[in-house]
Design an enzyme around this catalytic site. Structure first.
Site, mmCIF file in Angstrom:
data_model
loop_
_atom_site.group_PDB
_atom_site.id
_atom_site.type_symbol
_atom_site.label_atom_id
_atom_site.label_comp_id
_atom_site.label_asym_id
_atom_site.label_seq_id
_atom_site.Cartn_x
_atom_site.Cartn_y
_atom_site.Cartn_z
ATOM 1 C CB CYS A 161 -0.944 -0.014 1.201
ATOM 2 S SG CYS A 161 -1.986 -1.483 1.242
ATOM 3 C CG HIS A 301 -1.594 4.245 5.258
ATOM 4 N ND1 HIS A 301 -1.557 4.127 3.883
ATOM 5 C CD2 HIS A 301 -1.712 2.971 5.739
ATOM 6 C CE1 HIS A 301 -1.649 2.841 3.556
ATOM 7 N NE2 HIS A 301 -1.746 2.121 4.657
ATOM 8 C CD GLU A 312 -1.120 7.628 9.272
ATOM 9 O OE1 GLU A 312 -0.751 8.440 8.402
ATOM 10 O OE2 GLU A 312 -2.087 6.839 9.105
ATOM 11 C CE LYS A 333 -5.662 4.060 2.450
ATOM 12 N NZ LYS A 333 -4.768 5.204 2.702
ATOM 13 C CG HIS A 338 -6.552 0.770 1.495
ATOM 14 N ND1 HIS A 338 -5.601 1.356 0.688
ATOM 15 C CD2 HIS A 338 -5.847 0.087 2.453
ATOM 16 C CE1 HIS A 338 -4.400 1.043 1.120
ATOM 17 N NE2 HIS A 338 -4.526 0.275 2.189
ATOM 18 C CG PHE A 397 0.218 -5.983 4.357
ATOM 19 C CD1 PHE A 397 -0.243 -5.144 5.353
ATOM 20 C CD2 PHE A 397 -0.664 -6.932 3.854
ATOM 21 C CE1 PHE A 397 -1.535 -5.228 5.837
ATOM 22 C CE2 PHE A 397 -1.965 -7.043 4.333
ATOM 23 C CZ PHE A 397 -2.400 -6.185 5.326
#
Length: 409
Positions: A161, A301, A312, A333, A338, A397
């Site tokens: 991502c 994010h 975050e 998002k 996403h 990830f």
């Protein structure tokens, strides 16, 4: 080193097929999440996503080309076409050494899945000879290069991502050091398909709020239960300031700095304290040669996962100190899901449009803010504010962390 400017924007996503439509829907906080129509979800735990509805690829390419391109490649071409038109670059010599870094975290999964089904039903001879070039994720950069005649450095950044924010950082790096004067950067993804939805659902990454699609993506809210799959593309035209000014280009703003780190922690979970993310933010601030007090907006994010959102904000606290309480914080998002490898580029385009137009979109699903974030300025409704400096974060990830500092003019 050369200064890097943004001169063109293009996107296609669930709330906008053009940047103007996208801008207006950001301001109105339009939510593009609904029930999945691309496949039968009867047996699936998750039945919602942020689809690009009524997309006609033949508006951007001929029918024969469209048939040979996976949906993520069609998105990449559509967004690039709009970005190049926005930049008003001509068909001149700049194309001979224009970089193309249009990322994808997963690539042509739709094609892979459908061809696998064909092989199971009809045997190996039924598999399309176009499977590989339709599937591999680097082909977003490849087809953009081919369709628009761009002959400079051409590659893909694959970091889940974080892929498209890595692409923006790498394009900026090429321009800074004089390798190119123009870089087409961004990301494209199209993974609203049975296998990815099932896989993410089974690892409990997706929201299962099937009875309330519009309320499913809720970053920073106590009731968040996972992200909502999105799709689309975001593309930016980057140029050296010298090249842009020489042709009297419209300049949106500057890529001032970036930081990239790795968590070295877990294959999918973030470091709970956000140490790697904090380091990326600090590196970006140092690279931009600004103090934390310059930052006015953080486009996060913010996937709407229980662990990710808190990690975050802990990273932002570590990097910005008490100043974090004075900035606006948002997670886009909540509106368009996403987009995985394309997410950061779509969000970056949205952030630039907000800063240019002087507003910050709200978080319509922020009904009960997480207690750990109660002291932060996360608007529920759109506010009028013209930010000059912003930070964009993206994580993937594998522990990939990227932060980019942008200055609007």
């Amino acid at each position: 080193m050369k200064k890097v400017v943004v001169t063109g924007l293009g996107t296609i996503n669930s709330i906008g097929k053009t940047k103007e439509e996208f801008k207006e829907n950001l301001k109105k906080m339009t939510i593009g999440i609904d029930y999945i129509t691309q496949f039968d979800t009867t047996d699936h735990k998750v039945k919602i996503a942020a689809e690009v509805k009524d997309f006609d690829p033949t508006q951007y390419m001929d029918k024969k080309t469209a048939k040979r391109y996976d949906r993520f490649l069609q998105f990449a071409i559509a967004a690039t076409k709009d970005a190049l038109e926005d930049s008003k670059l001509d068909n001149g010599e700049w194309k001979e050494n224009a970089a193309v870094i249009v990322a994808s975290g997963i690539g042509g999964f739709k094609t892979l899945y459908s061809e696998f089904q064909k092989m199971q039903e009809k045997g190996p001879k039924s598999v399309s000879p176009f499977l590989i070039p339709m599937m591999i994720s680097d082909m977003a950069s490849g087809v953009v290069s081919i369709e628009f005649g761009l002959k400079g450095p051409n590659f893909n950044t694959v970091s889940a991502c974080a892929s498209s924010l890595h692409a923006i950082a790498m394009g900026s790096m090429l321009i800074r050091h004089g390798y190119v004067d123009v870089a087409i950067v961004g990301g494209a993804e199209a993974t609203i398909d049975p296998m990815p939805i099932a896989a993410f659902a089974n690892m409990r990454a997706l929201s299962t709020r099937n009875d309330d699609p519009k309320g499913a993506s809720r970053p920073f809210d106590k009731e968040r239960d996972g992200f909502v799959m999105g799709e689309g593309a975001g593309v930016l035209v980057l140029e050296s300031e010298e090249h842009a000014k020489k042709r009297n280009a419209n300049i949106y703003g500057y890529i001032e700095g970036f930081g990239m780190t790795g968590d070295a922690y877990h294959i999918s979970a973030p470091d709970e304290e956000g140490k790697g993310a904090a380091k990326a933010i600090k590196i970006a601030l140092k690279d931009a040669n600004i103090s934390p007090e310059k930052i006015e907006l953080a486009n996060c994010h913010a996937t709407s996962t229980p662990a990710g959102d808190v990690a975050e904000t802990r990273a932002l606290r570590s990097a910005l100190g008490e100043h974090i309480k004075k900035i606006y914080i948002q997670g886009s998002k909540t509106l368009f899901g996403h987009g995985l490898g394309a997410a950061a580029a779509i969000e970056f385009v949205g952030m630039i449009l907000q800063m240019k137009e002087g507003f910050i979109h709200g978080m319509p699903n922020l009904d009960n803010i997480d207690e750990e974030l109660i002291d932060l300025n996360i608007p529920k409704k759109t506010v009028e504010y013209k930010a000059e400096y912003a930070i964009k974060n993206s994580f993937g990830f594998g522990g990939h962390n990227v932060s980019v500092i942008y200055r609007s003019i």
